[in-house]
Design an enzyme around this catalytic site. Structure first.
Site, PDB file in Angstrom:
ATOM      1  N   GLY A  73       0.828  -1.210   0.000  1.00  0.00           N
ATOM      2  CA  GLY A  73       0.000   0.000   0.000  1.00  0.00           C
ATOM      3  C   GLY A  73       0.859   1.257   0.000  1.00  0.00           C
ATOM      4  O   GLY A  73       1.098   1.845   1.053  1.00  0.00           O
ATOM      5  N   TYR A  74       1.336   1.639  -1.161  1.00  0.00           N
ATOM      6  CA  TYR A  74       2.166   2.837  -1.290  1.00  0.00           C
ATOM      7  C   TYR A  74       1.397   3.969  -1.991  1.00  0.00           C
ATOM      8  O   TYR A  74       1.077   4.982  -1.403  1.00  0.00           O
ATOM      9  CB  TYR A  74       3.457   2.550  -2.074  1.00  0.00           C
ATOM     10  CG  TYR A  74       4.523   1.748  -1.333  1.00  0.00           C
ATOM     11  CD1 TYR A  74       4.350   1.343  -0.011  1.00  0.00           C
ATOM     12  CD2 TYR A  74       5.708   1.401  -1.970  1.00  0.00           C
ATOM     13  CE1 TYR A  74       5.330   0.613   0.650  1.00  0.00           C
ATOM     14  CE2 TYR A  74       6.696   0.674  -1.309  1.00  0.00           C
ATOM     15  CZ  TYR A  74       6.512   0.280  -0.005  1.00  0.00           C
ATOM     16  OH  TYR A  74       7.474  -0.431   0.627  1.00  0.00           O
ATOM     17  N   SER A  75       1.130   3.780  -3.303  1.00  0.00           N
ATOM     18  CA  SER A  75       0.549   4.877  -4.105  1.00  0.00           C
ATOM     19  C   SER A  75      -0.831   5.295  -3.611  1.00  0.00           C
ATOM     20  O   SER A  75      -1.605   4.472  -3.127  1.00  0.00           O
ATOM     21  CB  SER A  75       0.412   4.437  -5.571  1.00  0.00           C
ATOM     22  OG  SER A  75       1.672   4.310  -6.151  1.00  0.00           O
TER      23      SER A  75
ATOM     24  N   GLU B  11      16.617  -5.011  -4.182  1.00  0.00           N
ATOM     25  CA  GLU B  11      16.631  -5.700  -5.470  1.00  0.00           C
ATOM     26  C   GLU B  11      18.046  -5.642  -6.003  1.00  0.00           C
ATOM     27  O   GLU B  11      18.548  -4.587  -6.336  1.00  0.00           O
ATOM     28  CB  GLU B  11      15.718  -4.981  -6.455  1.00  0.00           C
ATOM     29  CG  GLU B  11      14.317  -4.826  -5.975  1.00  0.00           C
ATOM     30  CD  GLU B  11      13.538  -3.943  -6.932  1.00  0.00           C
ATOM     31  OE1 GLU B  11      13.224  -2.813  -6.550  1.00  0.00           O
ATOM     32  OE2 GLU B  11      13.302  -4.394  -8.068  1.00  0.00           O
TER      33      GLU B  11
END
Lengths: 388, 375
Positions: free
Chosen positions: A123-125, A241
């Protein structure tokens, strides 16, 4: 320069090869194929190859950087299915919990991620804050031993299927910098007050969603890191990453597939592959993919030597974005009218996979930062140009 | 695994960079490029003392016995400074003799080349400009006990300063019946003609022969036996030019980034605007990428020769396709100042054009990638 492996590394490589000889039954035809073969998933888990780079104490494999590379490369060469099934858990939720989590959080979540018990979503944007993520406004207020969350998230991939969410909320609206005052919470998706509304994408998929929060109560023990530390938690997770081996091998397969398509398709009775323009464009793609592979090895060498990596990974992210878009578009274009036909049409080429790709690249090209955001990162963090 | 440089190579890079910064700043590059020779004899002699002119010459013949990965370190720095020097031509000539020469030929020529006393170059191309065996049509005919050359080689780099030419000639009708001949500039029947080209830091021209007699002692290795070496010269030439392209494009890019940080328009440094910063980011991506491809190709020369052709074609194609465009973009980002003769970015633009066709342009190399990949 040398590309030699040590004795131990060779022994490890041989162990992986032997394992693949014994256990690889089904190859993935989908490029990031997750395995639904329970036997495969159990065996790679037993080998501790799921979360192979994570510390042994939390249930990972404790593999060195080189061993991780060897494992990924051997798996990719043999087109083996993915190691583990919990995408986001393995990619960044797990590493964040390992770095910032409490002992209880590690015990509670890490084994489930390794076993692939359920999916995580991120849940970022928010509707008004996508690329400008640090300005997020979804609100978290500490009341007693619970955070009360109100607000909205959007473009949340896998939200319709996920059991847990890693969520960024603003707990302080009065800070000097927008990067302060953000807190990271781990949220059970069954908590009352959460509403998930799937969004259909242009290819017809329903994998991402809007997520609404109305007085959602999250126990304080589910806070990851300290209050106000959310931005650091996020940045460290995304920096996790490492190489782009999986992406490179997926693109190599895509290239092989593109060559096959161009060989089978004909124009004026001749294979399209005999057209020098077509051949050159394919060679151009090959040069970019090989550059990605070798860029990855150069950055890996830096890591092994203990030199700090800046934002070099954005280089390969940009290549990948271009290749995802351009390879699909190129095939659709040279296939002409048949290239537009989708699954179900008698005239569709290979089940319409190229037109499908040409509609579904935003999954990887937009998610995780648009190409222009990657350009900003390179310009500002590597070249030292002033911020927008 | 180590896809990076050794400590010695890092030290070598520092040494070369300092040499160029101190002895040949851009003001000096401009001076040298106005001279007839287009190079500095003084610099060349110092390079001889430092062991660079004999970098690729085996130690037994007075050289440093190093390889193309070491050479690329020098070439990147030379490219960055647009250093005017016959280093590439000379290194290729040394490489050809070391690879194919007989013991006597090596004894005779290599020590003089290694010390820098003599400058060598290669004359491979003809009017067709084809960097492959089919492009070699100049015939060397057997007349009595020697070969006779009549005609000319084109686009010979450093034709004006070289003492010694390694000349590719056709000695039979089969594609691979080609030979390499050692030709001394002083021989009668040999003449050179320097031609006007776009980049004044690089010289090239015609090498002409009028009934030149070449004794069999000056056939490198065996008659008809040079095909493999010529192919490797084409590939190593591309390695050398692409290595220089890394440095020269990084030089142009650094100059432009610096300008973007300092030039104020609309109340801000122009590098704040995405219309400026995004092209600069794209250039960074391209330079990083053909750099990785080139490093691997340079490593292949000695360590994995069967991969050399494919790997250098990937690198040179990528570089030839993107670098000239970078030259143009860097100039445009400067605005009018970039158009002036006084400002250095124009020198980089000219160099980017020079490098594009050398040892094969993007189309040539992409075609070869496709053929080698069997598609």
């Amino acid at each position: 320069m040398d590309f030699d492996l040590t004795k131990d590394e060779i022994a490890f490589r041989d162990e992986v090869r032997q394992f693949l000889d014994d256990n690889l039954k089904q190859k993935t035809d989908n490029e990031f194929g997750v395995s639904f073969d329970a036997d495969w998933n159990k065996k790679v888990r037993e080998k501790r190859w799921v979360g192979f780079g994570w510390p042994k104490e939390v249930g990972g494999g404790g593999g060195t950087i080189m061993e991780q590379v060897i494992l990924k490369e051997e798996m990719a060469t043999r087109k083996a299915p993915a190691l583990g099934t919990c995408f986001m858990g393995l990619a960044w939720v797990g590493p964040s919990i390992i770095e910032y989590g409490t002992e209880e959080q590690k015990k509670r979540f890490i084994p489930d991620i390794l076993d692939g018990k359920y999916q995580w979503c991120t849940g970022y944007s928010e509707p008004n804050y996508g690329s400008d993520l640090a300005s997020l406004q979804c609100k978290g207020v500490l009341e007693g031993d619970e955070y009360v969350v109100n607000g909205q998230k959007i473009w949340t991939s896998l939200a319709p299927f996920a059991a847990w969410m890693i969520l960024l909320v603003r707990t302080d609206f009065d800070t000097q910098s927008k990067h302060e005052g953000i807190t990271c919470l781990l949220v059970d998706m069954k908590t009352p007050g959460i509403e998930v509304r799937p969004i259909e994408n242009m290819a017809g998929g329903r994998f991402f969603a809007e997520v609404f929060f109305t007085d959602v109560r999250v126990p304080v023990e589910n806070r990851l890191g300290k209050e106000g530390q959310g931005w650091a938690v996020t940045v460290s997770a995304l920096a996790n990453e490492r190489s782009s081996i999986a992406e490179v091998s997926a693109l190599q397969r895509r290239l092989e597939s593109l060559i096959t398509t161009a060989r089978q398709a004909t124009r004026h009775g001749k294979p399209l592959l005999e057209d020098p323009g077509i051949r050159r464009q394919i060679a151009r793609f090959e040069a970019r993919i090989e550059a990605m592979r070798l860029n990855g090895m150069r950055y890996l060498t830096k890591q092994i030597k203990g030199e700090p990596l800046s934002s070099e990974t954005s280089v390969n992210k940009l290549h990948r974005a271009n290749l995802e878009v351009d390879m699909a578009e190129f095939a659709v274009e040279f296939l002409g009218n048949a290239g537009l036909h989708m699954r179900g049409s008698d005239d569709a080429v290979e089940g319409g996979k190229w037109i499908f790709n040409s509609l579904s690249w935003p999954d990887v090209v937009i998610g995780g930062g648009t190409p222009n955001i990657q350009r900003n990162i390179i310009a500002e963090r590597i070249l030292g140009l002033p911020k927008d | 695994m180590n896809f990076g440089f050794t400590e010695e190579q890092v030290l070598l890079r520092d040494q070369v960079r300092k040499f160029i910064e101190q002895k040949c700043p851009m003001s000096e590059v401009r001076k040298i490029s106005q001279t007839k020779e287009g190079m500095s004899v003084e610099h060349w002699q110092e390079m001889g003392q430092l062991g660079w002119t004999g970098l690729l010459v085996p130690e037994d013949f007075g050289g440093a016995g190093l390889n193309w990965v070491d050479a690329l370190v020098l070439l990147e720095e030379m490219g960055r400074g647009l250093f005017p020097s016959p280093f590439i031509s000379h290194s290729l000539a040394c490489f050809a003799i070391a690879e194919l020469g007989t013991e006597d030929q090596k004894q005779l020529w290599l020590p003089k080349l290694a010390s820098g006393e003599k400058i060598g170059t290669v004359a491979l191309l003809e009017e067709t400009d084809l960097p492959q065996l089919e492009g070699i049509q100049l015939e060397a005919k057997m007349v009595g006990d020697h070969l006779q050359l009549n005609g000319s080689k084109h686009f010979v780099s450093d034709v004006n300063t070289a003492d010694l030419f390694i000349v590719a000639a056709r000695t039979g009708p089969q594609t691979d019946q080609v030979s390499l001949l050692i030709v001394d500039k002083k021989a009668e029947a040999v003449s050179t003609k320097t031609q006007a080209t776009v980049d004044k830091t690089k010289r090239e021209g015609l090498l002409q022969f009028e009934q030149l007699k070449v004794p069999s002692t000056q056939i490198l290795g065996n008659k008809d036996g040079a095909a493999d070496t010529i192919n490797r010269l084409f590939d190593c030439g591309a390695v050398a030019v692409t290595a220089e392209m890394i440095g020269s494009s990084e030089g142009a890019h650094a100059l432009t980034v610096d300008y973007a940080k300092n030039r104020i328009q609309f109340d801000n440094p122009i590098g704040k605007y995405q219309g400026v910063k995004h092209p600069l980011a794209n250039m960074y991506v391209d330079i990083e990428s053909f750099k990785s491809l080139l490093y691997y190709a340079a490593w292949c020369v000695n360590e994995s020769p069967q991969e050399l052709s494919k790997s250098i074609s990937l690198a040179k194609a990528y570089a030839s396709e993107t670098v000239p465009k970078m030259g143009i973009d860097c100039l445009q980002l400067h605005g009018a100042i970039g158009y002036t003769a006084e400002y250095d970015i124009q020198l980089y633009l000219k160099r980017s054009k020079w490098a594009r066709p050398k040892f094969g342009d993007a189309n040539f190399h992409y075609d070869r990638v496709a053929s080698l990949g069997e598609y």
